[in-house]
Design a protein around this motif. Sequence first.
Motif, PDB file in Angstrom:
ATOM      1  N   ARG A   1      -6.513 -11.780  19.765  1.00 21.46           N
ATOM      2  CA  ARG A   1      -7.770 -12.283  19.194  1.00 21.46           C
ATOM      3  C   ARG A   1      -8.711 -11.134  18.822  1.00 21.46           C
ATOM      4  N   LEU A   2      -8.786 -10.098  19.666  1.00 25.67           N
ATOM      5  CA  LEU A   2      -9.683  -8.987  19.329  1.00 25.67           C
ATOM      6  C   LEU A   2      -9.152  -8.185  18.139  1.00 25.67           C
TER       7      LEU A   2
ATOM      8  N   HIS B   1      -7.398  -9.522  15.769  1.00 27.03           N
ATOM      9  CA  HIS B   1      -7.688 -10.428  14.651  1.00 27.03           C
ATOM     10  C   HIS B   1      -9.145 -10.294  14.224  1.00 27.03           C
TER      11      HIS B   1
ATOM     12  N   ASN C   1      -8.404 -24.985  19.873  1.00 27.86           N
ATOM     13  CA  ASN C   1      -7.975 -24.887  18.478  1.00 27.86           C
ATOM     14  C   ASN C   1      -9.129 -25.078  17.497  1.00 27.86           C
ATOM     15  N   HIS C   2     -10.120 -24.226  17.669  1.00 27.66           N
ATOM     16  CA  HIS C   2     -11.361 -24.313  16.892  1.00 27.66           C
ATOM     17  C   HIS C   2     -11.088 -24.100  15.408  1.00 27.66           C
TER      18      HIS C   2
ATOM     19  N   THR D   1      -3.791 -19.414  20.513  1.00 25.50           N
ATOM     20  CA  THR D   1      -3.758 -18.213  19.666  1.00 25.50           C
ATOM     21  C   THR D   1      -5.154 -17.600  19.516  1.00 25.50           C
ATOM     22  N   GLY D   2      -6.012 -17.822  20.523  1.00 30.76           N
ATOM     23  CA  GLY D   2      -7.248 -17.058  20.596  1.00 30.76           C
ATOM     24  C   GLY D   2      -8.498 -17.738  20.088  1.00 30.76           C
ATOM     25  N   HIS D   3      -8.413 -18.990  19.684  1.00 32.31           N
ATOM     26  CA  HIS D   3      -9.610 -19.651  19.184  1.00 32.31           C
ATOM     27  C   HIS D   3      -9.933 -20.924  19.972  1.00 32.31           C
TER      28      HIS D   3
ATOM     29  N   PHE E   1     -12.614 -22.075  22.635  1.00 35.60           N
ATOM     30  CA  PHE E   1     -13.928 -21.573  23.046  1.00 35.60           C
ATOM     31  C   PHE E   1     -14.581 -22.516  24.052  1.00 35.60           C
TER      32      PHE E   1
ATOM     33  N   ARG F   1     -18.866 -25.157  13.944  1.00 37.58           N
ATOM     34  CA  ARG F   1     -17.446 -25.356  13.619  1.00 37.58           C
ATOM     35  C   ARG F   1     -17.211 -25.727  12.153  1.00 37.58           C
TER      36      ARG F   1
ATOM     37  N   PRO G   1     -16.952 -15.191  22.906  1.00 36.72           N
ATOM     38  CA  PRO G   1     -15.605 -15.682  22.556  1.00 36.72           C
ATOM     39  C   PRO G   1     -15.413 -15.887  21.053  1.00 36.72           C
TER      40      PRO G   1
ATOM     41  N   SER H   1     -15.019 -12.627  19.221  1.00 35.20           N
ATOM     42  CA  SER H   1     -13.799 -11.879  19.524  1.00 35.20           C
ATOM     43  C   SER H   1     -12.567 -12.558  18.933  1.00 35.20           C
ATOM     44  N   PHE H   2     -12.786 -13.555  18.108  1.00 33.93           N
ATOM     45  CA  PHE H   2     -11.677 -14.110  17.322  1.00 33.93           C
ATOM     46  C   PHE H   2     -11.968 -14.053  15.817  1.00 33.93           C
ATOM     47  N   TYR H   3     -13.097 -14.634  15.408  1.00 39.83           N
ATOM     48  CA  TYR H   3     -13.399 -14.706  13.973  1.00 39.83           C
ATOM     49  C   TYR H   3     -13.798 -13.336  13.423  1.00 39.83           C
TER      50      TYR H   3
END
Lengths: 482, 482, 482
Positions: free
Chosen positions: A86-87, A89, A325-326, A338-340, A342, C353, C383, C386-388
């Motif tokens: 995630r970081l 990404h 799964n944002h 997979t990192g999203h 929250f 979102r 959080p 650290s993804f988007y």
Amino acid sequence: MSTITPPTTSPLGAAVADDRLEPRDPHRLFPGDRRTRDIARGLYERVATAPIVSPHGHVPAEWIARDIPFTDPTALLVSHDHYVTRLLHASGLDLDELGVGGHPVDPRAAWRLFAERQAVFAGTATGYWIDEELRNVLDIDVALSAETADAVYDRIQAKLDTPAFRPRALFERFGIEVLATTDDPLDDLRFHGEIAASGLPGRVLPTFRPDRYLDPDSPEFATDIARLLASEGQETSFRGYLTALEARRAHFIRHGATSADHGIEDPATVDLTGDEAARLFQLAVSGRADAAERQVFRGHMLLQMARMSVDDGLVMTVHAGVVRNHSTATFRRFGADTGHDFPRRTDFVRGLRPLLERFGLEKSFHLVLFAVDETVYSREIAPMASFYPSVYIGAPWWFLDAPDAMARFRSAVTESAGFSRGSGFIDDTRAFLSIPARHDTARRVDASFLARLVSEGRLTEAAAGAVIDDIAGPQPRRVFKL
Amino acid sequence: MSTITPPTTSPLGAAVADDRLEPRDPHRLFPGDRRTRDIARGLYERVATAPIVSPHGHVPAEWIARDIPFTDPTALLVSHDHYVTRLLHASGLDLDELGVGGHPVDPRAAWRLFAERQAVFAGTATGYWIDEELRNVLDIDVALSAETADAVYDRIQAKLDTPAFRPRALFERFGIEVLATTDDPLDDLRFHGEIAASGLPGRVLPTFRPDRYLDPDSPEFATDIARLLASEGQETSFRGYLTALEARRAHFIRHGATSADHGIEDPATVDLTGDEAARLFQLAVSGRADAAERQVFRGHMLLQMARMSVDDGLVMTVHAGVVRNHSTATFRRFGADTGHDFPRRTDFVRGLRPLLERFGLEKSFHLVLFAVDETVYSREIAPMASFYPSVYIGAPWWFLDAPDAMARFRSAVTESAGFSRGSGFIDDTRAFLSIPARHDTARRVDASFLARLVSEGRLTEAAAGAVIDDIAGPQPRRVFKL
Amino acid sequence: MSTITPPTTSPLGAAVADDRLEPRDPHRLFPGDRRTRDIARGLYERVATAPIVSPHGHVPAEWIARDIPFTDPTALLVSHDHYVTRLLHASGLDLDELGVGGHPVDPRAAWRLFAERQAVFAGTATGYWIDEELRNVLDIDVALSAETADAVYDRIQAKLDTPAFRPRALFERFGIEVLATTDDPLDDLRFHGEIAASGLPGRVLPTFRPDRYLDPDSPEFATDIARLLASEGQETSFRGYLTALEARRAHFIRHGATSADHGIEDPATVDLTGDEAARLFQLAVSGRADAAERQVFRGHMLLQMARMSVDDGLVMTVHAGVVRNHSTATFRRFGADTGHDFPRRTDFVRGLRPLLERFGLEKSFHLVLFAVDETVYSREIAPMASFYPSVYIGAPWWFLDAPDAMARFRSAVTESAGFSRGSGFIDDTRAFLSIPARHDTARRVDASFLARLVSEGRLTEAAAGAVIDDIAGPQPRRVFKL
């Protein structure tokens, strides 16, 4: 394999020489002032080598059962660790460049991307785990960077090709006494059976994780329920449904399980009459339940899980407060985890009240609450755990499984709930190589917190020693009925 | 009475010898680094022996008026202290084993249970108060444990049998200048009258606490209102109801009261026309108000209380955010205040807006806000108190009345509101023996916080001294109009 | 002008002599223990004199363009700083006594009120800024108090009358590389043009701030929209409205703008079809939209602003969670921004979102999130950032722009998001003289935080140095596309 000590005249050699790491600071994570630091070190040394008790985590049992070698450094440390990906990404890489979600990738190319972007991990818990794994487990003595990427990759690959770095050897080297996995209720648990029969010096226990069978909003709910009922020869009725769940729990208990885990967005529970529950069940499996009905059903099933735990003794763990799964586009392409995911706000006090009204005073019932919303520590979890004999305070979880967050947690819960109501440390990880570092971190943070209480005259050094001795082993064994 | 220094050859003797306590650390609760610690000590010493100003608490006036002896150690330190009994309950004891809720108990047997489970209090505020009370007030010099339980019990009992340990002697010994009690609006306050006439070197003031007469959800609401109206010869009308409340407030003021306290779950207020309020009053007293109407009425009455405070000058204190009696089974068996009141989120900014729109700019109006939801400190309470001349920041309350929580509070509110908008320390306790320890703790924590500001160059030592001098006495006298 | 060193025999002289300030502590804001403090100092010194990059703030461009002198100490430091006036108001002063909202006031009389109440600022961020401004910018070497009020006033006035204390000279003295203003979309930006042409050694950039044109609850919404449409020759249609907004953004970009700022109460976004958005637009401009429709429209326009940022490259900054103008009486009398804006809870995860589903994965889109609700730091913002790749963590804002709050912020976000996802420091101020002190404070706090990580063995000193070097300049330049 390239060497990591090339002649210093080459550019790479110079980089490697510059990046030679200093020895690991034995006082790491301890407080800055010498007096408290010395107390912390003394407390830490009591438990530094205590066996690892890991009552909740995500290492696949198959790895241990079949002693499956780790294929390469990227698969081991990058592609499957969503803390890492995630970081990367966020820094601008695409997840497919890192092999996420099974996307094919040249592992060495992905490793170079990982290596050259080490700066994004500075100060993070992930950066700390990586550092500990590279040094303490994999014997890497240079800093990972664009320049050292290939050399480090080769060094790790060479390690992974040896028997000493296969899962069972590491399991023994790490001193793991108990390791719990997380499993689908329909899992036959044969890998757990194989491990139990294999003479491994430690236990690997399954954990019952029924979320997809309890939540009508789960994507395959009707299909999953049909499979569940079929597996136990039950009819499509609420009674059959409960019976099937009970039977699968019994199956898990026969394979050594001591706990059932529930990952939910909202810790809301609902008490219903049998008739009402049966009516909602039929609506839910037929896909006709509206959003409110699905929510009520889900909340009732959490309460039913508590009822079953009271009946069969499985410890109930609740991980609440995560919006999964944002990013729908990412989910579609790379799948879940997979990192999203929250955090969101949670309300344990009002949400769990129906459950606790029914079962909160049961002394044999163990309910361990994990939060990613820090505000609930002093406001909700500590007060509830300091009254209900069934409620235990879960260790800091996920984004909060990090030194400062752990210290905030101890400060937030201890003054009202003390130490006796905790779960002990929970690593909750799939990153097998990080397990020793995670437990070591928890021990260092606890030693530092206790040292401060000693330094401030709030606890004697002897009492602090007794507390840390308990937290490191007896406490998780007691709370998780190991 | 057994002695606490039996021959060291006996098992008990050995235990007692081992448990002999070291002298109390004079630097307790101060920071670890020497420089800041020395500054903290200097600041603390300015106020260490300042008289105790306790403008809100729960010690019964009758104890002081009649100088009622404490019957035994268990009644004194265990059965009535829900901080103590809730942790023992969580550890697996039943509340009736501890004499909670008037359940008959052998005090020595309950004491042994308390003594043998001292480990549950390690690191808690309660453990710290117990330690301070046993050592500083009761002169116990061994650690309480299963082995020392009887000896300590006997030693305390012997103390309690002497005149020096009766409430009035302790009141004087503790250096209490003002002690406020909390009282039902229909209380005749004769004990306060007796105390005023008795020559006690200090004041004992009543506090008007009208919750049960303001909230239609209160179990005996209609009956209570009938009693209230009858007491002042008023008819069953909204006008008569307000008049009766005003009359009871006047009665309290005549007996020395300077404040009215409101314990509510949700700090929501509502401004209504007189007609609408009268209509809701009739619905509420006749039991025909629905949930929404009851909520609106309750919110309006909080606003009416502010209106009365503006008129009669009583300081208005609001303790918000507690869900009471979470475990119905426990409430039915043991009553209220038995350890299962838990905090919830609150919204002071939007909830109090109607009240503050009406009265927030009144300079003679004092509104002191207490929270158990820490998130409101920097987000809501400090910003509001640093604008409205009427709003004061209540000291950390209940689960937050502990050293780390107090330090978090100071850090959260000071940078925007400074020190001048605080209430001064509030012990809010029924545990009479803990009062000196609680005020001492607040002074030590404040000294430590101020010492850090000095150490960080944010405040001169002289300015810090002026602040702590003010907090320890002038501030609560000013805020509570003493 | 009176002197500030009168003969020490006069009462005032004695006071002044007593109040002579000690030299500024070079270690201010650093940690107490010597080891960490020394590391902090080393890190700080790397960036102590780095140029100031201020990508968001509220200094009027006209001040710089026309080099308008500050008229007097009260106008400079009191009347227009709502941090200052709110605390004085809370202490019992009326805002008109301080010249708030343009109310006429004798500046010296107001200054005396300010001077004699300095104690209310003890421990506050405001007190710290004042102290830094008086000493470092204005060369005042006595403590401000009732006794020194006039002397200090005269000394400052004398400074303000010199060319060295006019805005452009200070701009250069402060070492400002970039200063962004905040401007109405219909502003012609001629002052920015003048500055660009003037040879000022630094850039002054406008920022597009369209709140009043996006929110149907804004008091002059219909009129404002009419003006907006007219300015760009557009019809009253949703299409025309979007076109006009896009044109104004292009106008800002032509004048050097790199960001658009959005100040909103609730960070909720809504994705709508074009038809539905057009329908709501017509309802909104005609005043017929109900509360729910206004809320949906507002949420959709925030999403449209993100869409435009993706298209035109303006960085999107969101300042969320403030209830504005809490005291209607104060607002009516003194206007907006007079100290009674208070934070509320926010929900970035669910609120943003829809926006992030559309644009979150766009790498050239920069979305910087600012919060006054601290609970979102570890739970939501870190959080998400650290993804988007589009999401950046805004620096602590408003009530949280203070040393302890900044330290809590770093602790809350770093362990999951590291340092690379931050915005760099943002002063967000109209108090021109406080800009150097604010940036200096951020550098000291960051140095202290990093020093702790080094001291705890979590970061090498070299890595910490690289981090602070980046935060102080390259990071804000990168995030704000400067």
